[in-house]
Design an enzyme around this catalytic site. Sequence first.
Site, PDB file in Angstrom:
ATOM      1  N   ASP A 222      -0.043   5.697 -15.037  1.00  0.00           N
ATOM      2  CA  ASP A 222       1.122   6.530 -14.729  1.00  0.00           C
ATOM      3  C   ASP A 222       2.433   5.757 -14.811  1.00  0.00           C
ATOM      4  OD1 ASP A 222       0.255   9.117 -14.159  1.00  0.00           O
ATOM      5  OD2 ASP A 222      -0.369   8.568 -12.136  1.00  0.00           O
TER       6      ASP A 222
HETATM    7  C1  GLC Z   1       3.025   5.784  -8.496  1.00  0.00           C
HETATM    8  C2  GLC Z   1       1.861   4.872  -8.269  1.00  0.00           C
HETATM    9  C3  GLC Z   1       0.742   5.170  -9.198  1.00  0.00           C
HETATM   10  C4  GLC Z   1       0.432   6.618  -9.131  1.00  0.00           C
HETATM   11  C5  GLC Z   1       1.671   7.473  -9.352  1.00  0.00           C
HETATM   12  C6  GLC Z   1       1.312   8.920  -9.174  1.00  0.00           C
HETATM   13  O1  GLC Z   1       3.538   5.570  -9.745  1.00  0.00           O
HETATM   14  O2  GLC Z   1       2.228   3.534  -8.426  1.00  0.00           O
HETATM   15  O3  GLC Z   1      -0.388   4.399  -8.850  1.00  0.00           O
HETATM   16  O4  GLC Z   1      -0.522   6.928 -10.095  1.00  0.00           O
HETATM   17  O5  GLC Z   1       2.666   7.127  -8.455  1.00  0.00           O
HETATM   18  O6  GLC Z   1       2.390   9.775  -9.263  1.00  0.00           O
HETATM   19  C1  GLC Z   2      -3.302   6.375  -9.491  1.00  0.00           C
HETATM   20  C2  GLC Z   2      -3.302   7.795  -9.974  1.00  0.00           C
HETATM   21  C3  GLC Z   2      -4.021   7.925 -11.289  1.00  0.00           C
HETATM   22  C4  GLC Z   2      -3.510   6.924 -12.262  1.00  0.00           C
HETATM   23  C5  GLC Z   2      -3.550   5.518 -11.700  1.00  0.00           C
HETATM   24  C6  GLC Z   2      -2.910   4.515 -12.599  1.00  0.00           C
HETATM   25  O1  GLC Z   2      -4.594   6.006  -9.096  1.00  0.00           O
HETATM   26  O2  GLC Z   2      -3.880   8.650  -9.024  1.00  0.00           O
HETATM   27  O3  GLC Z   2      -3.858   9.213 -11.815  1.00  0.00           O
HETATM   28  O4  GLC Z   2      -4.274   7.014 -13.420  1.00  0.00           O
HETATM   29  O5  GLC Z   2      -2.866   5.490 -10.474  1.00  0.00           O
HETATM   30  O6  GLC Z   2      -1.544   4.675 -12.699  1.00  0.00           O
END
Ligand code: GLC
Ligand code: GLC
Length: 792
Positions: free
Chosen positions: A484
């Site tokens: 993300d």
């Molecule tokens: C933030 C977190 C990430 C997560 C995302 C979801 O970026 O660092 O881990 O997946 O939020 O919106």
């Molecule tokens: C968090 C989010 C997931 C994402 C991951 C890496 O675990 O829930 O959707 O893939 O972060 O950013």
Amino acid sequence: MKEFGYFDDKHREYVITTPATPWPWINYMGTEDFFSLISNTAGGYCFYKDAKFRRILRYRYNGVPMDAGGRYFYIKDGDTVWNPGWKPCKTPLDFYECRHGMGYTRITGEKDGLRADTLFFVPLGKCCEVHRLRLTNTGSERKSFQLYAFLEWCLWNASTDMENFQRNLSTGEVEIEADALYHKTEYRERRDHYAFYGANRPFDGFDTDRECFLGAYNGFEAPQQVLSGTSGNSVAHGWSPVAAPRFDLTLEAGESTELIFVLGYVQNPQDQKFSAPAVINKAPARELLAAFANTQQVEEAFARLKAWWDNLLGRFTVQSSVPELDRTVNIWNQYQCMITYFMSRSASYFESGIGRGMGFRDSNQDLTGIVHMIPERARQRILDIAATQFPDGGCYHQYQPLTKRGNHDIGGGFGDDPLWLIFGTVAYLKETGDWSILDEPVPFDNQPGSEKTLLEHLKISFQHVVDRRGPHGLPLIGRADWNDCLNLNCFSWNPDESFQTTENKSEGSQAESLMIAGLFVAEGRDFAALLQRLQDPMAASVQTAVQEMEQAVKTYGWDGEWFLRAYDFDGNKIGSHENPESKIFIESQGWCTMARIGAEEGLCDRALDAASEELECEYGLVLNAPAYTTYLAEYGEISSYPQGYKENGGIFCHNNPWVIIGEAMAGRAQDAWRHYCKITPAFTKDQALRKVEPYVFCQMVAGKEAARPGEGKNSWLTGTAAWTWKAVSEALLGIQPQFDGLLIQPCIPIGDYHIHRRFREAEYDITIHQTGKGGSVFIPYKPGKQVLELTF
Ligand code: GLC
Ligand code: GLC
């Protein structure tokens, strides 16, 4: 080294022996609609279905001291006031123990010859918590003392509850009966639900107004009523309603007594809301109270809960020479998969239950951890998720559990999302053989009339990615892929905007993802096999697209020693030896080796070697190395994190299993096992350093470039649960569900072991002998019991 507890495998419990754990170590209760979080000092809260909109107990995030609020019992014995769970008074106890089990928590405290044994659980099929408190006079004298129970109501919407004080300090309302306290804020208007806290004996006093109970300037650790042994019999009007019943008790030496409390949630039909003007209809609450009025009823409900978990956890068990492995596989990993499936990413001690809906990709991955236990619910989840898709195959990134509607704030545009629907559905089909799911009509964006079969949804999901390939023939990344925080089209310089939702610069973007490429090849192969089995003509074009993608990865995605991670907006390489920082990333090594891209040419072995050389540290494989040291707008959120944390050089446990599976597919058992042991909590060497629960996986453990490598965060709700389950059950222990049976292909250096596996209507007992010759055996599906001895 200090230990805070130990595993009791026989009872499927983790036993915490000191209340002052380095961070609250929590457990979950509930299996259907009513869920609770409970810490080892009885902190936490509960909610009905949605942790934001139907919050029952108030909880203070990030409070000082931490973990304030929960279900507290106070015992006033002479001048001493104490709690069985130590908090909030923190009076030193003569004995303390917390046992977190499958869907229940038992906390026992003893002080000055009085023992308080509390059992908390959410019974099957009921919307309530049951608190059973057994008090025993362990001394040689008669004892008279007072018992208070205490909890604080949340004014339902957990978000406005902590924001909108101009309103909510005036709305609180309660009703009172001799043995039950009712919370009915906003029931007079649009709500049809209330909560209550009752006991199986009448109160000797009570409070429902927080200030009257605590005193205006006291905290939970010094309620003025408890200190003076009194109750204010207060009726809350606005401010903060609480439930604080009092009992005056006497126990002879050696005598025990039991009190049963029910913390319930009731929803009434619109036309049956009131029993008299402004008086709530309490009949359903009375029914719940009557259902748990005596010890036998509680024990029966508790036994049913245990049987429910026994049945689920009995579907896959291993017996090996490694106790850490056995307890992880047989108990805690499967339990965590269930909890993660229930909660998605909403409510933990790192997720506030307010911010995030259910993720499209997260939910599809979570399925793979539970489909062998609760296939019917996996089926429904797939259909719910598919219904949030757009007609073009894209989808909302998140949806809301209460409404099951897509979340407009976040929208869509994440390049990997559509492929996860194929991933989830294939996992479901392989486990269940229920091909009828593909014929289910499913709408788009929940619009009635727009229904197409689930199979059509899968087809347009695949096509969506085929149609969005960049200049190298690799999938365009969009807002981000699995990571993300790799936001290659975002270019944000405004600290007030979210990396995930801000307007993207998409015109002219060349940002492509090798992670999606690997996912595409791996899932594309499964999808082609699925279509072939249906004799669907699309099978051929799927195969062609997969071959093209493999070729594109080999031509443009190989950096010499490992797979590139991505191309950025301008078409520059990311995750290359040419980059000054973050020369290598884990995601593409994991996915491209799971897809076996370039295996014959040795690419997989080299990429896996590189992962060990460049990414591995004592606690697992970091996500990228070396971590970014400055903020880079062209890469987005990933570079916003300090080095060694989260997506910037943290050990993101979720993606370690990708490499573990890649290693196993390459037949490299030692490497696969070493990586697995490093992230698996049962092998924790230093509980104080790890800080969070030693019985569940973390989303992230601080990486080698962090200030304290090995420190865990974001425990419980993480895709790590399902992925480590997949890695250990399928890749290491080698029990791989296929469309028509089980493929047995062990890759784990632990000698012989035994597996019990229920698969559809079959039950397998498999003894595996490992002589080092390797190989695999396919067992066609056949209902009934089968005992197998296999040598590898
Ligand atoms: C933030 C977190 C990430 C997560 C995302 C979801 O970026 O660092 O881990 O997946 O939020 O919106
Ligand atoms: C968090 C989010 C997931 C994402 C991951 C890496 O675990 O829930 O959707 O893939 O972060 O950013």
